[in-house]
Design an enzyme around this catalytic site. Structure first.
Site, PDB file in Angstrom:
ATOM      1  N   CYS A   2      -1.415 -33.298 -68.658  1.00 30.91           N
ATOM      2  CA  CYS A   2      -2.111 -32.041 -68.416  1.00 30.91           C
ATOM      3  C   CYS A   2      -3.529 -32.060 -68.988  1.00 30.91           C
ATOM      4  O   CYS A   2      -3.789 -32.749 -69.977  1.00 30.91           O
ATOM      5  CB  CYS A   2      -1.354 -30.907 -69.081  1.00 30.91           C
ATOM      6  SG  CYS A   2       0.341 -30.785 -68.544  1.00 30.91           S
ATOM      7  N   ARG A  27      -6.114 -38.380 -65.531  1.00 32.48           N
ATOM      8  CA  ARG A  27      -5.010 -38.335 -66.484  1.00 32.48           C
ATOM      9  C   ARG A  27      -3.663 -38.159 -65.795  1.00 32.48           C
ATOM     10  O   ARG A  27      -2.628 -38.317 -66.417  1.00 32.48           O
ATOM     11  CB  ARG A  27      -5.234 -37.187 -67.470  1.00 32.48           C
ATOM     12  CG  ARG A  27      -6.504 -37.351 -68.287  1.00 32.48           C
ATOM     13  CD  ARG A  27      -6.788 -36.113 -69.097  1.00 32.48           C
ATOM     14  NE  ARG A  27      -5.771 -35.917 -70.107  1.00 32.48           N
ATOM     15  CZ  ARG A  27      -5.852 -36.373 -71.359  1.00 32.48           C
ATOM     16  NH1 ARG A  27      -6.897 -37.061 -71.717  1.00 32.48           N
ATOM     17  NH2 ARG A  27      -4.902 -36.145 -72.215  1.00 32.48           N
ATOM     18  N   TRP A  75       0.889 -31.565 -65.333  1.00 27.10           N
ATOM     19  CA  TRP A  75       1.800 -32.684 -65.068  1.00 27.10           C
ATOM     20  C   TRP A  75       3.170 -32.176 -65.466  1.00 27.10           C
ATOM     21  O   TRP A  75       3.424 -31.897 -66.630  1.00 27.10           O
ATOM     22  CB  TRP A  75       1.377 -33.894 -65.906  1.00 27.10           C
ATOM     23  CG  TRP A  75       2.071 -35.170 -65.562  1.00 27.10           C
ATOM     24  CD1 TRP A  75       1.746 -36.056 -64.575  1.00 27.10           C
ATOM     25  CD2 TRP A  75       3.204 -35.749 -66.239  1.00 27.10           C
ATOM     26  NE1 TRP A  75       2.598 -37.126 -64.587  1.00 27.10           N
ATOM     27  CE2 TRP A  75       3.501 -36.960 -65.588  1.00 27.10           C
ATOM     28  CE3 TRP A  75       3.994 -35.352 -67.308  1.00 27.10           C
ATOM     29  CZ2 TRP A  75       4.556 -37.787 -65.988  1.00 27.10           C
ATOM     30  CZ3 TRP A  75       5.051 -36.163 -67.706  1.00 27.10           C
ATOM     31  CH2 TRP A  75       5.312 -37.367 -67.049  1.00 27.10           C
ATOM     32  N   ASN A  99      -1.357 -27.460 -72.983  1.00 28.10           N
ATOM     33  CA  ASN A  99      -0.905 -28.861 -72.951  1.00 28.10           C
ATOM     34  C   ASN A  99       0.121 -29.023 -74.063  1.00 28.10           C
ATOM     35  O   ASN A  99      -0.055 -28.463 -75.147  1.00 28.10           O
ATOM     36  CB  ASN A  99      -2.059 -29.821 -73.248  1.00 28.10           C
ATOM     37  CG  ASN A  99      -3.033 -29.935 -72.102  1.00 28.10           C
ATOM     38  OD1 ASN A  99      -2.839 -29.313 -71.050  1.00 28.10           O
ATOM     39  ND2 ASN A  99      -4.075 -30.712 -72.305  1.00 28.10           N
ATOM     40  N   GLY A 100       1.140 -29.842 -73.828  1.00 26.38           N
ATOM     41  CA  GLY A 100       2.143 -30.085 -74.858  1.00 26.38           C
ATOM     42  C   GLY A 100       3.489 -29.528 -74.444  1.00 26.38           C
ATOM     43  O   GLY A 100       3.701 -29.176 -73.276  1.00 26.38           O
ATOM     44  N   GLU A 505       3.392 -57.936 -68.996  1.00 24.42           N
ATOM     45  CA  GLU A 505       2.258 -57.082 -68.628  1.00 24.42           C
ATOM     46  C   GLU A 505       1.956 -57.212 -67.128  1.00 24.42           C
ATOM     47  O   GLU A 505       1.636 -56.223 -66.460  1.00 24.42           O
ATOM     48  CB  GLU A 505       1.036 -57.452 -69.490  1.00 24.42           C
ATOM     49  CG  GLU A 505      -0.270 -56.782 -69.123  1.00 24.42           C
ATOM     50  CD  GLU A 505      -0.261 -55.250 -69.202  1.00 24.42           C
ATOM     51  OE1 GLU A 505       0.743 -54.659 -69.608  1.00 24.42           O
ATOM     52  OE2 GLU A 505      -1.284 -54.664 -68.813  1.00 24.42           O
ATOM     53  N   HIS A 528      20.097 -68.416 -67.491  1.00 25.60           N
ATOM     54  CA  HIS A 528      21.102 -67.582 -68.159  1.00 25.60           C
ATOM     55  C   HIS A 528      21.375 -66.303 -67.358  1.00 25.60           C
ATOM     56  O   HIS A 528      21.948 -65.362 -67.889  1.00 25.60           O
ATOM     57  CB  HIS A 528      20.651 -67.239 -69.581  1.00 25.60           C
ATOM     58  CG  HIS A 528      20.513 -68.458 -70.443  1.00 25.60           C
ATOM     59  ND1 HIS A 528      21.591 -69.134 -70.953  1.00 25.60           N
ATOM     60  CD2 HIS A 528      19.418 -69.152 -70.829  1.00 25.60           C
ATOM     61  CE1 HIS A 528      21.171 -70.191 -71.641  1.00 25.60           C
ATOM     62  NE2 HIS A 528      19.847 -70.227 -71.576  1.00 25.60           N
ATOM     63  N   LYS A 627      -2.134 -40.811 -67.359  1.00 23.88           N
ATOM     64  CA  LYS A 627      -2.912 -41.773 -68.137  1.00 23.88           C
ATOM     65  C   LYS A 627      -2.508 -41.749 -69.609  1.00 23.88           C
ATOM     66  O   LYS A 627      -2.259 -42.783 -70.206  1.00 23.88           O
ATOM     67  CB  LYS A 627      -4.408 -41.469 -67.981  1.00 23.88           C
ATOM     68  CG  LYS A 627      -5.314 -42.402 -68.779  1.00 23.88           C
ATOM     69  CD  LYS A 627      -5.197 -43.833 -68.285  1.00 23.88           C
ATOM     70  CE  LYS A 627      -5.994 -44.810 -69.118  1.00 23.88           C
ATOM     71  NZ  LYS A 627      -5.563 -46.208 -68.873  1.00 23.88           N
TER      72      LYS A 627
HETATM   73  O1  M6R Z   1      -2.791 -44.892 -74.715  1.00 24.48           O
HETATM   74  P1  M6R Z   1      -1.715 -45.859 -75.075  1.00 24.48           P
HETATM   75  O2  M6R Z   1      -2.187 -47.265 -75.178  1.00 24.48           O
HETATM   76  O3  M6R Z   1      -0.947 -45.444 -76.294  1.00 24.48           O
HETATM   77  O4  M6R Z   1      -0.688 -45.803 -73.861  1.00 24.48           O
HETATM   78  C1  M6R Z   1       0.516 -46.506 -73.893  1.00 24.48           C
HETATM   79  C2  M6R Z   1       1.123 -46.577 -72.517  1.00 24.48           C
HETATM   80  O5  M6R Z   1       1.408 -45.294 -72.041  1.00 24.48           O
HETATM   81  C3  M6R Z   1       0.195 -47.283 -71.519  1.00 24.48           C
HETATM   82  O6  M6R Z   1      -0.149 -48.556 -71.954  1.00 24.48           O
HETATM   83  C4  M6R Z   1       0.884 -47.395 -70.153  1.00 24.48           C
HETATM   84  O7  M6R Z   1       1.963 -48.274 -70.229  1.00 24.48           O
HETATM   85  C5  M6R Z   1      -0.146 -47.843 -69.108  1.00 24.48           C
HETATM   86  N1  M6R Z   1      -0.036 -47.020 -67.947  1.00 24.48           N
HETATM   87  C6  M6R Z   1       0.017 -49.261 -68.698  1.00 24.48           C
HETATM   88  O8  M6R Z   1      -0.821 -49.649 -67.674  1.00 24.48           O
END
Ligand code: M6R
Length: 632
Positions: A2, A27, A75, A99-100, A505, A528, A627
């Site tokens: 949000c 976001r 959101w 927000n929250g 990743e 495995h 985000k």
């Molecule tokens: O802002 P942060 O690095 O704490 O965020 C952690 C994860 O939410 C963030 O890395 C998320 O996995 C990304 N969307 C990955 O691309």
């Protein structure tokens, strides 16, 4: 997640509110809305499910305008994405954006319903609107007497809230602001900052939303409640005392959040990596020796005391931590564990007070990482370090040591440049821990040429931006592979050693933006279990650096080929691989030793990006994701 924007000023604020919401779109959100006090002081509201552009259309249709207002991108947490759940939520002439998450909202809602307040949404936020109204009314369980004005009512209301919030509230015909309209704000747990402008005062949950009007900002602390008028800002802290907070000048440039000639922010951010790494490593200058002070004034003393490292993070940041674990154990000879923050915060772990607790976060706002840090501190950990990309964030303000990566604002939901700059920071940390642990020779050779391991590693680090630049030139080859991935349902990624977290990743990037299910395995694990998945339809991406595990990895690749699997190999030069039936090969320019993960991950970012392009997904705002994950 949000986003909040608010304004009280001399001029019509609807354009600012809407442009602020557009800035916050990255976001992640599913609906948007705004509420303003119009020329007659009446509250007007417009809301829409979907994009900010839909809200803009409604605002134009309804002719909504005013000099004080609040706006929000939602959101969904409580209640589906729908117009009735979009903020602002109203209660008899006052409007709230939030927000929250309010944890005790169900109990509050019951009490408020018993007082006659009717709810029209499924949100926790509507509870706040009615609660403020109940405080204004007085004579109930929330307030004995009517609150003097909206400022007092919000202070009364937040005393009943449990959970996290950033709030902005407006009310028509506000008695305490009879001369001038006002905007009330409050913060606990979720970020909120104020903008000090020429034409008025502003509020936002993210500094980037304020840049169009001001660079002068005040970061609210937990517990703060504020009243903003066009002329003044009045703040009360969590103890109910008037407080002055420092006005800081943001170093963010408005250009940094512009897309420029790129098609997507993710593409821009992938290509910004040489610059981001260069900026992050800038503090090294030409020095032949690393100074612990880059992690904070007390770093030297703390690094000398620690006997182990615990890394806490989520998502991509946790994979940076997993990569660093290999480095820290190998170079610094310190035991290192990495925990997903959302697990650690609830796990009964055994604290080692001499451990260095490292929290890694791009945003510095991630609720689970912040809570994990609080948990670690509550368990007696005092040697804490934040590696973060946002200097003013909550996480940075709560650790003993800090290192700010200089990736610049990262807008794409899929993290790219934040990850590689985190790796650079973690490598610097590794070197300093190794030094403190007596594992890096500081002796210069007698001939005056400094060829100590420290010097050699620093040289490699300084060369990293150039090496990434060369890697980016592989884009056309990687793009050519994307067509073949786009109609696959699944993919396997294999890596070994410190490239296993890079395989993880790579799968996260592919999942997030192309919606292809992908799994990563340390290649030795293949037989495995996951080998059962391999057939001619299964693309198997292999990270094949020219290191001591290469021959083992080749044997694992044979296992795939023998089952008809399609190999997509990212190999360093001189690895003895040949392109052929079932083996697709892209050669990276050079083997980069311990820093090789930084290069290989860029290739995987490009692969995910181009697969998503072929699939036509929303690269920067993938479905269901936000985000910054500021709620649990
Ligand atoms: O802002 P942060 O690095 O704490 O965020 C952690 C994860 O939410 C963030 O890395 C998320 O996995 C990304 N969307 C990955 O691309």
């Amino acid at each position: 997640m949000c986003g909040i924007v608010g304004a009280v000023g001399a001029t019509e604020c609807t354009p600012f509110l809407l442009s602020g919401l557009r800035t916050l779109e990255y976001r992640g959100y599913d609906s948007a809305g705004l509420a303003l006090l119009d020329a007659s002081g009446a509250l007007v509201r417009a809301r829409a499910k979907g994009r900010v552009s839909e809200l803009e259309r409604r605002v134009a249709e309804q002719g909504v305008a005013g000099r004080v207002g609040i706006a929000h991108t939602r959101w969904a947490t409580h209640g589906v994405p729908a117009e009735r759940n979009a903020h602002p939520h109203v209660s008899r002439g006052l409007a709230v954006v939030h927000n929250g998450i309010i944890e005790n909202y169900a109990e509050l809602k019951q009490q408020l319903q018993a007082l006659g307040y009717a709810f029209t949404s499924d949100t926790d936020t509507e509870t706040i609107a009615h609660l403020v109204q109940a405080c204004l009314a007085g004579g109930n369980a929330f307030a004995d007497a009517p609150a003097a004005d909206l400022f007092a009512a919000v202070r009364c209301a937040v005393a009943h809230l449990e959970g996290a919030y950033a709030l902005a509230v407006v009310r028509e015909e506000e008695p305490g602001c009879s001369e001038e309209p006002c905007l009330i704000v409050a913060r606990e747990g979720s970020p909120l900052m104020l903008g000090v402008g020429e034409q008025g005062h502003y509020a936002a949950s993210d500094a980037s939303a304020l840049l169009s009007v001001t660079r002068r900002m005040i970061y609210l602390e937990n517990g703060d409640v504020g009243r903003l008028t066009r002329e003044a800002i009045e703040l009360i802290d969590g103890q109910g005392q008037p407080v002055a907070r420092e006005v800081v000048t943001s170093s963010l440039s408005a250009d940094a959040v512009e897309l420029g000639d790129y098609r997507h922010y993710m593409q821009k951010e992938i290509f910004e990596q040489p610059q981001a790494l260069g900026n992050t490593l800038e503090m090294l200058g030409g020095a032949g020796r690393l100074q612990p002070g880059i992690f904070g004034a007390d770093a030297e003393a703390i690094f000398a005391e620690v006997d182990a490292v615990l890394i806490l993070a989520c998502g991509t940041s946790s994979y940076a931590g997993m990569t660093a674990r290999y480095w820290i154990e190998q170079l610094a000879n310190l035991p290192c564990s990495v925990e997903i923050a959302s697990e650690y915060r609830y796990r009964h772990s055994v604290a080692n007070p001499r451990q260095l607790v490292v929290v890694i976060s791009q945003s510095g706002e991630t609720a689970d990482t912040l809570a994990a840090l609080h948990h670690a501190k509550a368990m007696g950990h005092t040697r804490t370090l934040a590696i973060c990309n946002v200097p003013e964030s909550a996480i940075v303000r709560e650790t003993a040591l800090r290192f700010i990566t200089r990736a610049g604002p990262e807008i794409g939901v899929a993290s790219t440049k934040a990850f590689t700059t985190q790796l650079a920071a973690l490598f610097l940390l590794t070197l300093l821990l190794a030094k403190a642990n007596g594992r890096l020779s500081n002796e210069s050779a007698n001939d005056g040429v400094d060829d100590s391991p420290e010097q050699a590693f620093l040289t490699e680090l300084r060369h990293l931006p150039v090496a990434v630049e060369k890697l980016l030139a592989l884009e056309p080859e990687i793009e050519a592979w994307a067509q073949r991935f786009a109609h696959k349902q699944h993919a396997l990624f294999l890596g070994r050693g410190h490239h296993y977290p890079i395989a993880l990743e790579g799968t996260l990037k592919l999942k997030e933006i192309s919606y292809i299910h992908a799994e990563a395995y340390p290649a030795g694990e293949l037989k495995h279990g996951p080998l059962a998945l391999v057939d001619a339809e299964m693309p198997v991406v292999v990270i094949a650096p020219n290191d001591e595990l290469l021959e083992k990895l080749k044997a694992n690749m044979q296992e795939v080929s023998a089952r008809g699997g399609q190999l997509y190999v990212f190999a360093d030069g001189c690895c003895g691989f040949e392109q052929g039936e079932g083996v697709n090969l892209i050669r990276l320019p050079e083997h980069y030793g311990l820093l090789s993960p930084v290069l290989h991950v860029v290739a995987l970012q490009l692969l995910a990006y181009h697969v998503a392009l072929v699939k036509g997904t929303d690269v920067d705002k993938p479905r269901n994701l936000a985000k910054s994950v500021t709620v649990e």
